[in-house]
Scaffold this active site. Structure first.
Site, PDB file in Angstrom:
ATOM      1  N   ASP A 292       0.841  -1.193   0.000  1.00 33.32           N
ATOM      2  CA  ASP A 292       0.000   0.000   0.000  1.00 33.32           C
ATOM      3  C   ASP A 292       0.882   1.251   0.000  1.00 33.32           C
ATOM      4  O   ASP A 292       1.883   1.323   0.727  1.00 33.32           O
ATOM      5  CB  ASP A 292      -0.899  -0.004   1.241  1.00 33.32           C
ATOM      6  N   ASN A 300      -2.557  13.135  -3.076  1.00 26.51           N
ATOM      7  CA  ASN A 300      -3.691  13.638  -3.861  1.00 26.51           C
ATOM      8  C   ASN A 300      -4.055  15.070  -3.455  1.00 26.51           C
ATOM      9  O   ASN A 300      -4.302  15.926  -4.312  1.00 26.51           O
ATOM     10  CB  ASN A 300      -4.909  12.737  -3.672  1.00 26.51           C
ATOM     11  N   ASP A 309      -2.572   9.485  -9.678  1.00 28.78           N
ATOM     12  CA  ASP A 309      -2.644   8.419 -10.693  1.00 28.78           C
ATOM     13  C   ASP A 309      -1.256   8.084 -11.228  1.00 28.78           C
ATOM     14  O   ASP A 309      -0.936   6.908 -11.468  1.00 28.78           O
ATOM     15  CB  ASP A 309      -3.549   8.844 -11.849  1.00 28.78           C
ATOM     16  N   GLU A 335      -4.884   2.593  -3.890  1.00 27.75           N
ATOM     17  CA  GLU A 335      -3.419   2.529  -3.859  1.00 27.75           C
ATOM     18  C   GLU A 335      -2.914   1.192  -3.335  1.00 27.75           C
ATOM     19  O   GLU A 335      -1.753   1.062  -2.941  1.00 27.75           O
ATOM     20  CB  GLU A 335      -2.865   3.669  -3.000  1.00 27.75           C
TER      21      GLU A 335
END
Length: 416
Positions: A292, A300, A309, A335
């Protein structure tokens, strides 16, 4: 970059075709407006394809087509109109195709044909016929369409080839052959590959309707009666390859994550269930790792979802390229990724692989428009080595280890 030569005395049309090819396809285009210019190009370079007008001011009788073919180039003929006599003459030549210059639809057809020829290079076609002469004729036609071609004389050879060569997309098979006929070969071939993995195109001089029906019922994708024209053969072959590609595209969209191209959660569980059961029977050791991205929400929030992304794609690309051990790699969502390291010797081998992943990711810089220094990121990893019960239990164990890694400060591996 592959090159295409356009030979056309209508300069407006030539430039229009050239512009469409360069803007929509990955080719370099050169243009000649007469036979003299074309000869200079063809003397120095062999082209992926030559698009040539049939009648030029200094070569009114198709001399340019014969010259380009003599120089071992594939040729599509451009012509103002096609009557029955001209069509018969063109078909006798070893050209790829001919196109009437009748407007925008013709240009679209040219682009579609070029794209099809380019894709055909990724496919292998197997010709099965006991006649050496006919095998060679078919091989020449198929190679002119840019396919890789293997040819065999008997059904037994064909079956052996199918079992050892996974690249065969289409099998073209004659009905009447000794020992094993084409229908029997079709039945046996379908035990190896289904009609979405391998297209089978049967042919025969037998005009009995039931032969066609039998082939189609036993798994053939198509059937063509001899004698057939080169045009019809080419169209049917390309249509069958289109079908194989379209099915593959649909399957990949169902099995792969749209953002990263890795397998998705659905495919992972379908594939892993069988492996999980097989490994239990064989006592093969394997590790399931949940990976992760740390503090992904902050990435973000600070740099935007587009950068987020990019980070996800970067990690997917890294995992795909760096984990060369037998593996399954999937994106579970957001993620979070899952990596299965198959057939490991012991825990230490798996941890060494994953620790190398963790360390190398620390040094990766992802380019970002909002900061000239780029973005760095880390990952936390939870690993399960216990597979005593179900796959879900093993995944849950890895998830718990991942949770501990996050709670203990992130950017680390936790396992029992």
């Amino acid at each position: 970059m592959k090159k295409i030569l356009i030979v056309e005395d209508n300069k407006t049309l030539a430039k229009l075709i050239a512009k469409k090819i360069t803007s929509e396809l990955n080719f370099e285009v050169e243009v000649a407006f007469n036979f003299k210019e074309a000869k200079l190009f063809l003397k120095t370079y062999k082209y992926f394809l030559v698009l040539s007008d049939l009648n030029l001011p200094d070569a009114p009788n198709g001399e340019i087509v014969d010259y380009a073919l003599k120089k071992d180039n594939r040729v599509i003929v451009l012509t103002g109109s096609v009557d029955k006599k001209l069509r018969a003459a063109l078909v006798k030549k070893e050209i790829v195709d001919y196109v009437s210059k009748s407007g925008a639809n013709s240009i679209d057809y040219i682009l579609q044909t070029i794209e099809r020829l380019d894709k055909n290079q990724n496919h292998t076609v197997m010709v099965v016929d006991d006649s050496m002469i006919f095998r060679k004729q078919l091989q020449n036609m198929l190679e002119n369409l840019c396919f890789k071609v293997v040819s065999v004389a008997h059904g037994e050879e064909a079956l052996n080839m199918l079992q050892t060569n996974n690249d065969i997309s289409l099998m073209v098979v004659d009905y009447l052959m000794p020992v094993m006929n084409g229908l029997e070969l079709t039945i046996e071939s379908r035990k190896i590959k289904n009609k979405y993995e391998l297209a089978i195109m049967a042919f025969s001089s037998n005009e009995e309707d039931e032969i066609t029906a039998l082939f189609l019922k036993q798994g053939a994708n198509d059937y063509i009666t001899k004698p057939f024209s080169k045009e019809e053969f080419s169209c049917r072959v390309n249509n069958n390859i289109d079908h194989i590609e379209n099915v593959k595209t649909i399957q990949e969209s169902a099995n792969k994550d749209f953002l990263t191209g890795l397998y998705n959660r659905r495919y992972f569980f379908n594939d892993m269930e069988k492996y999980f059961m097989d490994s239990s029977a064989t006592n093969e050791k394997f590790a399931i790792a949940m990976i992760d991205i740390d503090s992904f929400k902050l990435i973000n929030d600070e740099f935007g979802h587009e950068t987020g992304d990019k980070v996800i794609i970067n990690l997917a690309d890294y995992l795909r390229e760096s984990i060369t051990h037998k593996n399954i790699i999937a994106r579970f969502g957001g993620e979070e990724f899952c990596v299965v390291l198959k057939d490991i010797k012991d825990k230490d081998q798996a941890i060494d692989i994953l620790e190398n992943v963790r360390k190398e990711i620390e040094d990766i810089i992802v380019q970002c428009d909002k900061t000239k220094n780029g973005v760095t990121y880390t990952v936390s990893i939870g690993v399960s080595f216990k597979h005593d019960f179900t796959l879900d239990d093993s995944i849950h164990e890895a998830d718990m280890m991942l949770y501990d890694a996050k709670q203990n400060g992130k950017n680390q591996i936790v396992y029992h």
